[in-house]
Design a protein around this motif. Structure first.
Motif, PDB file in Angstrom:
ATOM      1  N   UNK A 318      48.688  25.483  17.163  1.00 27.16           N
ATOM      2  CA  UNK A 318      48.824  24.271  16.370  1.00 27.16           C
ATOM      3  C   UNK A 318      48.018  23.170  17.047  1.00 27.16           C
ATOM      4  N   UNK A 319      47.109  22.554  16.320  1.00 33.22           N
ATOM      5  CA  UNK A 319      46.173  21.604  16.920  1.00 33.22           C
ATOM      6  C   UNK A 319      46.100  20.318  16.108  1.00 33.22           C
ATOM      7  N   UNK A 320      45.552  19.289  16.727  1.00 25.84           N
ATOM      8  CA  UNK A 320      45.261  18.024  16.052  1.00 25.84           C
ATOM      9  C   UNK A 320      43.751  17.938  15.864  1.00 25.84           C
ATOM     10  N   UNK A 321      43.335  17.645  14.658  1.00 26.68           N
ATOM     11  CA  UNK A 321      41.914  17.627  14.327  1.00 26.68           C
ATOM     12  C   UNK A 321      41.299  16.258  14.573  1.00 26.68           C
ATOM     13  N   UNK A 322      40.042  16.249  14.962  1.00 27.96           N
ATOM     14  CA  UNK A 322      39.307  14.999  15.080  1.00 27.96           C
ATOM     15  C   UNK A 322      39.010  14.447  13.687  1.00 27.96           C
ATOM     16  N   UNK A 323      38.935  13.128  13.595  1.00 28.33           N
ATOM     17  CA  UNK A 323      38.550  12.487  12.346  1.00 28.33           C
ATOM     18  C   UNK A 323      37.040  12.277  12.372  1.00 28.33           C
ATOM     19  N   UNK A 324      36.318  13.158  11.718  1.00 25.92           N
ATOM     20  CA  UNK A 324      34.855  13.107  11.766  1.00 25.92           C
ATOM     21  C   UNK A 324      34.294  11.858  11.108  1.00 25.92           C
ATOM     22  N   UNK A 325      35.074  11.239  10.221  1.00 22.64           N
ATOM     23  CA  UNK A 325      34.619  10.030   9.541  1.00 22.64           C
ATOM     24  C   UNK A 325      34.700   8.805  10.454  1.00 22.64           C
ATOM     25  N   UNK A 326      35.738   8.771  11.300  1.00 26.05           N
ATOM     26  CA  UNK A 326      35.981   7.587  12.127  1.00 26.05           C
ATOM     27  C   UNK A 326      35.397   7.667  13.534  1.00 26.05           C
ATOM     28  N   UNK A 327      35.196   8.869  14.062  1.00 26.90           N
ATOM     29  CA  UNK A 327      34.744   8.991  15.441  1.00 26.90           C
ATOM     30  C   UNK A 327      33.407   8.318  15.710  1.00 26.90           C
ATOM     31  N   UNK A 328      32.404   8.396  14.824  1.00 29.13           N
ATOM     32  CA  UNK A 328      31.141   7.687  15.104  1.00 29.13           C
ATOM     33  C   UNK A 328      31.341   6.186  15.272  1.00 29.13           C
ATOM     34  N   UNK A 329      32.191   5.586  14.437  1.00 24.91           N
ATOM     35  CA  UNK A 329      32.454   4.158  14.557  1.00 24.91           C
ATOM     36  C   UNK A 329      33.172   3.807  15.843  1.00 24.91           C
ATOM     37  N   UNK A 330      34.090   4.680  16.270  1.00 22.73           N
ATOM     38  CA  UNK A 330      34.797   4.450  17.529  1.00 22.73           C
ATOM     39  C   UNK A 330      33.830   4.514  18.692  1.00 22.73           C
ATOM     40  N   UNK A 331      32.964   5.515  18.713  1.00 23.29           N
ATOM     41  CA  UNK A 331      31.978   5.625  19.794  1.00 23.29           C
ATOM     42  C   UNK A 331      31.099   4.380  19.854  1.00 23.29           C
ATOM     43  N   UNK A 332      30.659   3.920  18.691  1.00 24.67           N
ATOM     44  CA  UNK A 332      29.805   2.735  18.635  1.00 24.67           C
ATOM     45  C   UNK A 332      30.541   1.501  19.141  1.00 24.67           C
ATOM     46  N   UNK A 333      31.800   1.337  18.757  1.00 20.12           N
ATOM     47  CA  UNK A 333      32.581   0.172  19.174  1.00 20.12           C
ATOM     48  C   UNK A 333      32.834   0.173  20.674  1.00 20.12           C
ATOM     49  N   UNK A 334      33.128   1.358  21.237  1.00 19.72           N
ATOM     50  CA  UNK A 334      33.323   1.457  22.682  1.00 19.72           C
ATOM     51  C   UNK A 334      32.027   1.159  23.423  1.00 19.72           C
ATOM     52  N   UNK A 335      30.932   1.731  22.938  1.00 26.13           N
ATOM     53  CA  UNK A 335      29.649   1.554  23.613  1.00 26.13           C
ATOM     54  C   UNK A 335      29.113   0.143  23.548  1.00 26.13           C
ATOM     55  N   UNK A 336      29.444  -0.578  22.468  1.00 26.05           N
ATOM     56  CA  UNK A 336      28.944  -1.942  22.295  1.00 26.05           C
ATOM     57  C   UNK A 336      29.988  -2.995  22.646  1.00 26.05           C
ATOM     58  N   UNK A 337      31.134  -2.542  23.200  1.00 25.83           N
ATOM     59  CA  UNK A 337      32.198  -3.467  23.607  1.00 25.83           C
ATOM     60  C   UNK A 337      32.644  -4.335  22.427  1.00 25.83           C
ATOM     61  N   UNK A 338      32.899  -3.677  21.300  1.00 19.64           N
ATOM     62  CA  UNK A 338      33.280  -4.426  20.096  1.00 19.64           C
ATOM     63  C   UNK A 338      34.476  -3.788  19.400  1.00 19.64           C
ATOM     64  N   UNK A 339      35.477  -3.357  20.177  1.00 20.48           N
ATOM     65  CA  UNK A 339      36.651  -2.727  19.582  1.00 20.48           C
ATOM     66  C   UNK A 339      37.413  -3.676  18.667  1.00 20.48           C
ATOM     67  N   UNK A 340      37.245  -4.974  18.881  1.00 13.78           N
ATOM     68  CA  UNK A 340      37.942  -5.931  18.025  1.00 13.78           C
ATOM     69  C   UNK A 340      37.467  -5.859  16.582  1.00 13.78           C
ATOM     70  N   UNK A 341      36.293  -5.309  16.360  1.00 13.07           N
ATOM     71  CA  UNK A 341      35.758  -5.205  14.997  1.00 13.07           C
ATOM     72  C   UNK A 341      35.818  -3.784  14.454  1.00 13.07           C
ATOM     73  N   UNK A 342      36.391  -2.849  15.222  1.00 15.84           N
ATOM     74  CA  UNK A 342      36.465  -1.461  14.767  1.00 15.84           C
ATOM     75  C   UNK A 342      37.536  -1.314  13.706  1.00 15.84           C
ATOM     76  N   UNK A 343      37.154  -0.836  12.546  1.00 13.97           N
ATOM     77  CA  UNK A 343      38.085  -0.576  11.455  1.00 13.97           C
ATOM     78  C   UNK A 343      37.880   0.859  10.988  1.00 13.97           C
ATOM     79  N   UNK A 344      38.870   1.729  11.178  1.00 17.99           N
ATOM     80  CA  UNK A 344      38.728   3.115  10.738  1.00 17.99           C
ATOM     81  C   UNK A 344      38.320   3.205   9.279  1.00 17.99           C
ATOM     82  N   UNK A 345      37.278   3.961   9.011  1.00 17.17           N
ATOM     83  CA  UNK A 345      36.779   4.081   7.634  1.00 17.17           C
ATOM     84  C   UNK A 345      37.759   4.803   6.738  1.00 17.17           C
ATOM     85  N   UNK A 346      38.630   5.613   7.344  1.00 16.40           N
ATOM     86  CA  UNK A 346      39.545   6.423   6.548  1.00 16.40           C
ATOM     87  C   UNK A 346      40.772   5.663   6.096  1.00 16.40           C
ATOM     88  N   UNK A 347      40.976   4.450   6.604  1.00 15.62           N
ATOM     89  CA  UNK A 347      42.173   3.688   6.228  1.00 15.62           C
ATOM     90  C   UNK A 347      41.927   2.879   4.960  1.00 15.62           C
TER      91      UNK A 347
END
Length: 347
Positions: A318-347
């Motif tokens: 039993x596993x938890x799947x990655x959200x392929x839609x949101x992970x690129x945005x998360x990586x970008x927000x972490x790399x650019x120090x902009x987590x305050x503007x990260x909004x999951x696309x799937x929500x």
């Protein structure tokens, strides 16, 4: 090996390794958002508290274990140039020997709870991201597995490599804490108030919907429980985050900051069961704490890595799947120090 937040549950399969020496938990965020801040505040108060602050620093340096080979060799993401920091908070069930942990080697330990702490470059906010223990990822050299298996296969170094590959950001520091330290620091604060979303009973301890004042033993039951909830691990992660909020609130309260004995007990209880990479000294923590002196409890944000629901692996896990839609945005927000503007696309 059992999940250290779930003593007595069915042991996790694979791989077979030597028995653990001591038990460990994972609620290490307090080291950074709390202990560092306390040391920094005391240092900032001036000469009158200089000796006391020095004693706290000595306690931390003397009691913490140092993790050797904490980071992978070879190609890694570049360190941020703007001063943002990423700290990986882990836990397993063995602290290793009293002086050093060679964390590049395989063991039977699994980091069943992991959190990535991102500290903004401007030091105005701290982001604490829980990583689901059953998240299905590629572990370098081992293929696809649950992310908590990385530590069992290659210790801290392989876990760091796995998460750096997953998130495409560099991990600057690593810390691990034993559950006995977790109990001790809770009791050193005189207990904490946690918010429960519902009534439930865990290992004979009943929690009511709303505010519950808990000691160390009770808090462990609160953060370990998952079988009482329809959404299992997801609610357990939420409860762990609620507990950490409570720890932060209590530690930066006037009642604690004006009590040298509580501060001493807290640092002592945590440090004795703490392991950190060799660059995370008391001096480094104090510097970090000073830089975070303007951060208040409302500036510490908790969230969970975006997931795509649950599934079953080819071998029946039993596993938890990655959200392929949101992970690129998360990586970008972490790399650019902009987590305050990260909004999951799937929500």
């Amino acid at each position: 090996m059992t999940d250290i937040f779930d003593l007595g549950e069915t042991p996790v399969e694979e791989p077979d390794q030597p028995a653990p020496k001591r038990r460990r938990s994972r609620l290490v965020i307090t080291l950074l958002s709390v202990t560092a801040g306390l040391v920094a505040i005391l240092v900032g108060l001036g000469v009158a508290f200089g000796i006391y602050a020095g004693n706290l620093a000595s306690t931390y340096d003397a009691k913490t274990d140092k993790i050797t080979n904490a980071f992978p060799s070879g190609n890694r993401p570049e360190a941020t140039k703007d001063g943002a920091k990423n700290i990986l908070l882990m836990g397993s069930d063995s602290r290793g020997d009293a002086t050093s942990i060679d964390s590049s080697k395989a063991s039977d330990q699994r980091t069943d709870t992991m959190m990535l702490v991102h500290i903004d470059a401007d030091r105005k906010a701290v982001w604490v991201m829980s990583i689901m223990r059953d998240l299905w990822v590629t572990i370098p050299g081992h293929g696809e597995h649950k992310i908590n298996a990385a530590f069992a296969y290659g210790g801290s170094a392989l876990t760091v490599q796995t998460i750096e590959q997953l998130l495409d950001v560099r991990i600057d520091h690593v810390a691990i804490v034993d559950f006995q330290g977790f109990e001790g620091m809770t009791d050193a604060l005189g207990g904490v108030d946690v918010e429960s979303p519902s009534d439930f009973t865990a290992r004979g301890q009943h929690f009511t919907k709303g505010t519950n004042h808990v000691n160390g033993e009770q808090a462990l039951k609160f953060v370990r429980e998952r079988y009482s909830f329809a959404n299992g691990d997801y609610q357990r992660v939420a409860n762990q985050q609620a507990f950490l909020r409570a720890i932060v609130d209590k530690t930066i309260s006037k009642d604690t900051l004006t009590s040298p004995s509580k501060i001493t007990d807290f640092v002592g209880a945590l440090s004795e069961y703490l392991s950190v990479d060799d660059s995370l000294s008391a001096t480094e923590l104090a510097k970090l704490g000073v830089s975070l002196r303007g951060v208040d409890k409302q500036d510490v944000h908790f969230f969970t890595i975006p997931t795509g629901g649950t599934g079953t692996s080819a071998d029946g896990q039993s596993i938890v799947l990655q959200n392929s839609l949101d992970m690129p945005g998360l990586r970008s927000a972490l790399g650019s120090d902009s987590l305050d503007s990260f909004e999951p696309a799937s929500e």
